[in-house]
Design a protein around this motif. Structure first.
Motif, PDB file in Angstrom:
ATOM      1  N   HIS A 182      34.104  43.884  47.743  1.00 49.55           N
ATOM      2  CA  HIS A 182      34.809  43.442  46.077  1.00 49.55           C
ATOM      3  C   HIS A 182      35.707  41.884  46.446  1.00 49.55           C
ATOM      4  O   HIS A 182      35.624  41.395  44.913  1.00 49.55           O
ATOM      5  N   LEU A 183      35.868  41.612  47.254  1.00 48.36           N
ATOM      6  CA  LEU A 183      35.933  39.621  47.105  1.00 48.36           C
ATOM      7  C   LEU A 183      35.337  39.094  46.654  1.00 48.36           C
ATOM      8  O   LEU A 183      35.093  38.622  46.172  1.00 48.36           O
ATOM      9  N   ALA A 184      33.841  39.302  47.136  1.00 50.54           N
ATOM     10  CA  ALA A 184      32.773  39.200  46.536  1.00 50.54           C
ATOM     11  C   ALA A 184      31.983  38.507  44.750  1.00 50.54           C
ATOM     12  O   ALA A 184      32.121  38.226  44.441  1.00 50.54           O
ATOM     13  N   GLN A 185      33.363  40.072  44.109  1.00 48.54           N
ATOM     14  CA  GLN A 185      32.923  39.961  43.158  1.00 48.54           C
ATOM     15  C   GLN A 185      34.208  39.499  42.199  1.00 48.54           C
ATOM     16  O   GLN A 185      34.672  39.591  40.888  1.00 48.54           O
ATOM     17  N   ARG A 186      34.558  38.511  42.232  1.00 43.27           N
ATOM     18  CA  ARG A 186      36.271  38.633  41.543  1.00 43.27           C
ATOM     19  C   ARG A 186      36.282  37.803  40.566  1.00 43.27           C
ATOM     20  O   ARG A 186      35.336  36.941  40.282  1.00 43.27           O
ATOM     21  N   PRO A 187      37.023  38.817  39.882  1.00 42.93           N
ATOM     22  CA  PRO A 187      36.824  38.057  38.391  1.00 42.93           C
ATOM     23  C   PRO A 187      37.052  36.470  37.908  1.00 42.93           C
ATOM     24  O   PRO A 187      38.368  35.897  38.956  1.00 42.93           O
ATOM     25  N   ALA A 188      37.077  35.168  36.561  1.00 41.58           N
ATOM     26  CA  ALA A 188      37.719  34.775  36.648  1.00 41.58           C
ATOM     27  C   ALA A 188      38.662  34.134  36.592  1.00 41.58           C
ATOM     28  O   ALA A 188      38.955  35.458  35.903  1.00 41.58           O
ATOM     29  N   GLY A 189      39.720  33.393  36.473  1.00 36.21           N
ATOM     30  CA  GLY A 189      40.942  33.514  35.776  1.00 36.21           C
ATOM     31  C   GLY A 189      41.849  34.512  36.547  1.00 36.21           C
ATOM     32  O   GLY A 189      41.934  34.398  37.838  1.00 36.21           O
ATOM     33  N   ASP A 190      43.886  34.360  36.548  1.00 34.41           N
ATOM     34  CA  ASP A 190      44.604  34.867  36.871  1.00 34.41           C
ATOM     35  C   ASP A 190      44.461  36.476  37.364  1.00 34.41           C
ATOM     36  O   ASP A 190      43.401  37.277  36.474  1.00 34.41           O
ATOM     37  N   VAL A 191      43.979  36.471  39.237  1.00 30.81           N
ATOM     38  CA  VAL A 191      43.808  37.931  38.468  1.00 30.81           C
ATOM     39  C   VAL A 191      45.074  38.860  38.859  1.00 30.81           C
ATOM     40  O   VAL A 191      45.141  40.455  39.445  1.00 30.81           O
ATOM     41  N   THR A 192      45.978  38.569  38.737  1.00 29.40           N
ATOM     42  CA  THR A 192      47.425  38.622  39.154  1.00 29.40           C
ATOM     43  C   THR A 192      47.891  40.709  38.662  1.00 29.40           C
ATOM     44  O   THR A 192      48.038  41.246  40.291  1.00 29.40           O
ATOM     45  N   ASP A 193      47.130  40.576  37.921  1.00 29.74           N
ATOM     46  CA  ASP A 193      47.761  41.988  37.068  1.00 29.74           C
ATOM     47  C   ASP A 193      46.819  42.815  36.334  1.00 29.74           C
ATOM     48  O   ASP A 193      46.333  42.792  35.453  1.00 29.74           O
ATOM     49  N   THR A 194      45.868  42.429  37.531  1.00 27.20           N
ATOM     50  CA  THR A 194      44.296  42.973  37.072  1.00 27.20           C
ATOM     51  C   THR A 194      43.711  44.243  37.983  1.00 27.20           C
ATOM     52  O   THR A 194      44.097  44.463  38.956  1.00 27.20           O
ATOM     53  N   ARG A 195      42.722  44.887  37.131  1.00 28.37           N
ATOM     54  CA  ARG A 195      42.389  46.921  38.341  1.00 28.37           C
ATOM     55  C   ARG A 195      41.871  45.971  38.969  1.00 28.37           C
ATOM     56  O   ARG A 195      41.102  46.776  40.343  1.00 28.37           O
ATOM     57  N   TRP A 196      41.050  44.872  39.185  1.00 24.49           N
ATOM     58  CA  TRP A 196      40.516  44.415  40.349  1.00 24.49           C
ATOM     59  C   TRP A 196      41.332  44.078  41.246  1.00 24.49           C
ATOM     60  O   TRP A 196      41.189  44.762  43.226  1.00 24.49           O
ATOM     61  N   ARG A 197      41.895  43.641  41.358  1.00 21.56           N
ATOM     62  CA  ARG A 197      43.566  43.127  41.923  1.00 21.56           C
ATOM     63  C   ARG A 197      44.164  44.616  42.973  1.00 21.56           C
ATOM     64  O   ARG A 197      44.193  44.967  44.197  1.00 21.56           O
ATOM     65  N   HIS A 198      44.348  45.537  41.973  1.00 22.56           N
ATOM     66  CA  HIS A 198      45.381  47.020  42.128  1.00 22.56           C
ATOM     67  C   HIS A 198      43.828  47.590  43.262  1.00 22.56           C
ATOM     68  O   HIS A 198      44.293  48.560  44.103  1.00 22.56           O
ATOM     69  N   SER A 199      42.986  47.559  42.295  1.00 26.63           N
ATOM     70  CA  SER A 199      41.309  48.134  43.371  1.00 26.63           C
ATOM     71  C   SER A 199      41.987  48.147  45.296  1.00 26.63           C
ATOM     72  O   SER A 199      41.691  48.809  46.047  1.00 26.63           O
TER      73      SER A 199
END
Length: 114
Positions: free
Chosen positions: A87-104
């Motif tokens: 999942h870390l390898a799939q980090r999206p660009a930009g601010d990830v503070t309030d993203t489903r990626w971080r929440h997952s």
């Protein structure tokens, strides 16, 4: 090296990798799992998401001494490490503070902002 020695090395490596991947404390993870953001993150077939269920298991594992870990516990620890790394390898660009990626990731015990 004996087979038992390799087993202990594998156990130690798994426990180390798990604690490297899981950077949230048990109490912080428990508080996170109680939030709506946590419950709405991840894949679900109408019930609890896989990540949310894993988070509950991770809390238990964080409270379990290394000597008390069974084969199923170690297998779940390896699953957590694999998930966090993928999942870390799939980090999206930009601010990830309030993203489903971080929440997952947080459901799996890892806060990428830590």
């Amino acid at each position: 090296m004996t087979r038992a020695g390799r087993g202990e090395d594998d156990r130690d490596a798994t426990v180390r990798a798990f604690h490297d991947a899981v950077n949230m404390t048990a109490s912080r993870l428990e508080k996170w799992l109680a939030t709506e953001e946590s419950r709405s993150a991840g894949q679900s077939s109408g019930g609890e998401s896989v990540g949310h269920a894993s988070g509950r298991r991770i809390v238990e594992l964080l409270h379990t001494g290394k000597a008390d870990l069974g084969d199923d516990d170690l297998a779940h620890m390896r699953k957590v490490v694999g998930y966090v790394h993928r999942h870390l390898a799939q980090r999206p660009a930009g601010d990830v503070t309030d993203t489903r990626w971080r929440h997952s990731l947080m459901n799996w015990g890892h806060d990428p902002l830590e």
